[in-house]
Design an enzyme around this catalytic site. Structure first.
Site, PDB file in Angstrom:
ATOM      1  N   GLY A 196       0.766  -1.240   0.000  1.00 48.79           N
ATOM      2  CA  GLY A 196       0.000   0.000   0.000  1.00 48.79           C
ATOM      3  C   GLY A 196       0.797   1.290   0.000  1.00 48.79           C
TER       4      GLY A 196
ATOM      5  CG  ASP B  25      -8.288   0.225  10.434  1.00 51.38           C
ATOM      6  OD1 ASP B  25      -8.929   0.926  11.218  1.00 51.38           O
ATOM      7  OD2 ASP B  25      -8.814  -0.691   9.765  1.00 51.38           O
TER       8      ASP B  25
HETATM    9  P1  XMP Z   1      -4.101  -2.117  10.966  1.00 48.86           P
HETATM   10  O1  XMP Z   1      -5.524  -2.377  11.355  1.00 48.86           O
HETATM   11  O2  XMP Z   1      -3.201  -3.232  11.349  1.00 48.86           O
HETATM   12  O3  XMP Z   1      -4.213  -2.098   9.427  1.00 48.86           O
HETATM   13  O4  XMP Z   1      -3.627  -0.757  11.430  1.00 48.86           O
HETATM   14  C1  XMP Z   1      -3.279  -1.599   8.606  1.00 48.86           C
HETATM   15  C2  XMP Z   1      -3.441  -2.214   7.257  1.00 48.86           C
HETATM   16  O5  XMP Z   1      -4.815  -2.554   6.970  1.00 48.86           O
HETATM   17  C3  XMP Z   1      -5.146  -2.192   5.685  1.00 48.86           C
HETATM   18  N1  XMP Z   1      -6.223  -1.185   5.731  1.00 48.86           N
HETATM   19  C4  XMP Z   1      -6.781  -0.641   4.667  1.00 48.86           C
HETATM   20  N2  XMP Z   1      -6.557  -0.862   3.366  1.00 48.86           N
HETATM   21  N3  XMP Z   1      -8.205   0.742   2.851  1.00 48.86           N
HETATM   22  C5  XMP Z   1      -7.270  -0.161   2.456  1.00 48.86           C
HETATM   23  O6  XMP Z   1      -7.078  -0.337   1.265  1.00 48.86           O
HETATM   24  C6  XMP Z   1      -8.489   1.011   4.146  1.00 48.86           C
HETATM   25  O7  XMP Z   1      -9.346   1.853   4.440  1.00 48.86           O
HETATM   26  C7  XMP Z   1      -7.741   0.265   5.101  1.00 48.86           C
HETATM   27  N4  XMP Z   1      -7.746   0.262   6.461  1.00 48.86           N
HETATM   28  C8  XMP Z   1      -6.787  -0.652   6.795  1.00 48.86           C
HETATM   29  C9  XMP Z   1      -3.892  -1.607   5.085  1.00 48.86           C
HETATM   30  O8  XMP Z   1      -3.214  -2.621   4.390  1.00 48.86           O
HETATM   31  C10 XMP Z   1      -3.047  -1.186   6.243  1.00 48.86           C
HETATM   32  O9  XMP Z   1      -1.678  -1.232   6.004  1.00 48.86           O
HETATM   33 MG    MG Z   2      -0.756  -1.668   4.213  1.00 48.15          MG
END
Ligand code: XMP
Ligand code: MG
Length: 173
Positions: A41, A101
């Site tokens: 990403g 996130d």
């Molecule tokens: P966490 O929950 O571990 O997540 O902080 C981080 C990873 O989750 C994915 N992620 C998203 N990917 N749109 C996306 O395309 C979103 O709104 C989103 N929210 C979380 C992403 O890979 C991130 O690195």
């Molecule tokens: Mg990511």
């Protein structure tokens, strides 16, 4: 076909990245910096951010973590798919993420990177999405904050689609 609403247009992305790069360049002036991008990403964000830094010595590496499943809810089962190649012992590191996130991915990755003995680790994220935070992660440099929603574009995907979009959209499934 999903319903998209633009939340960050090209101009805003450019402006926020320039602003962030200026702050990082001031903070790390005269030091060597290692940017560690989180695949996949962060690939566009890291590419644009790195080009705006006015530091003399910047090294770039990547790692990749994945959580099981391809849906829009972050999983807590995180595995390392690709590790860094550069020796970061004694180095100043910034982890570059697309979106934070729950923060679980970053806390896993930071704990992993600390085992290599860097002299410092900070976090730079394109988007800080606060509503579902579970891990106590401090995001040192943030380009944009949002409360919630699933975002795509500018590196962010939905089941591997839409990473190439030049702007960031809120996607309603
Ligand atoms: P966490 O929950 O571990 O997540 O902080 C981080 C990873 O989750 C994915 N992620 C998203 N990917 N749109 C996306 O395309 C979103 O709104 C989103 N929210 C979380 C992403 O890979 C991130 O690195
Ligand atoms: Mg990511």
């Amino acid at each position: 076909m999903p319903d998209f609403t633009c939340v960050l247009d090209k101009d805003k992305i450019k402006k926020q990245i320039s602003r962030t790069a200026e702050i990082i360049s001031t903070d790390y002036r005269g030091r060597e910096l290692v940017l560690v991008g989180v695949l996949k990403g962060a690939f566009l964000f890291l590419a644009d951010l790195a080009r705006e830094l006015t530091l003399e010595r910047v090294k770039i590496d990547f790692l990749q973590a994945s959580s099981y499943g391809a849906d829009t809810v972050s999983s807590e089962n995180i595995v390392l798919k690709k590790d860094i190649d550069i020796d970061i012992r004694g180095k100043d590191v910034i982890v570059v993420e697309d979106i934070v996130d729950t923060g679980l991915t970053l806390s896993y990755l930071i704990a992993h990177l600390k085992t290599f003995g860097p002299s410092s680790i900070k976090v730079c994220a394109m988007i800080d999405k606060k509503e579902r935070r579970k891990a106590a992660i401090h995001v040192d440099y943030v380009c944009c904050s949002v409360e919630k929603g699933f975002l795509v574009g500018y590196g962010l995907d939905y089941a591997e689609d839409f990473r190439n979009l030049p702007q960031i959209y809120h996607m309603k499934l």
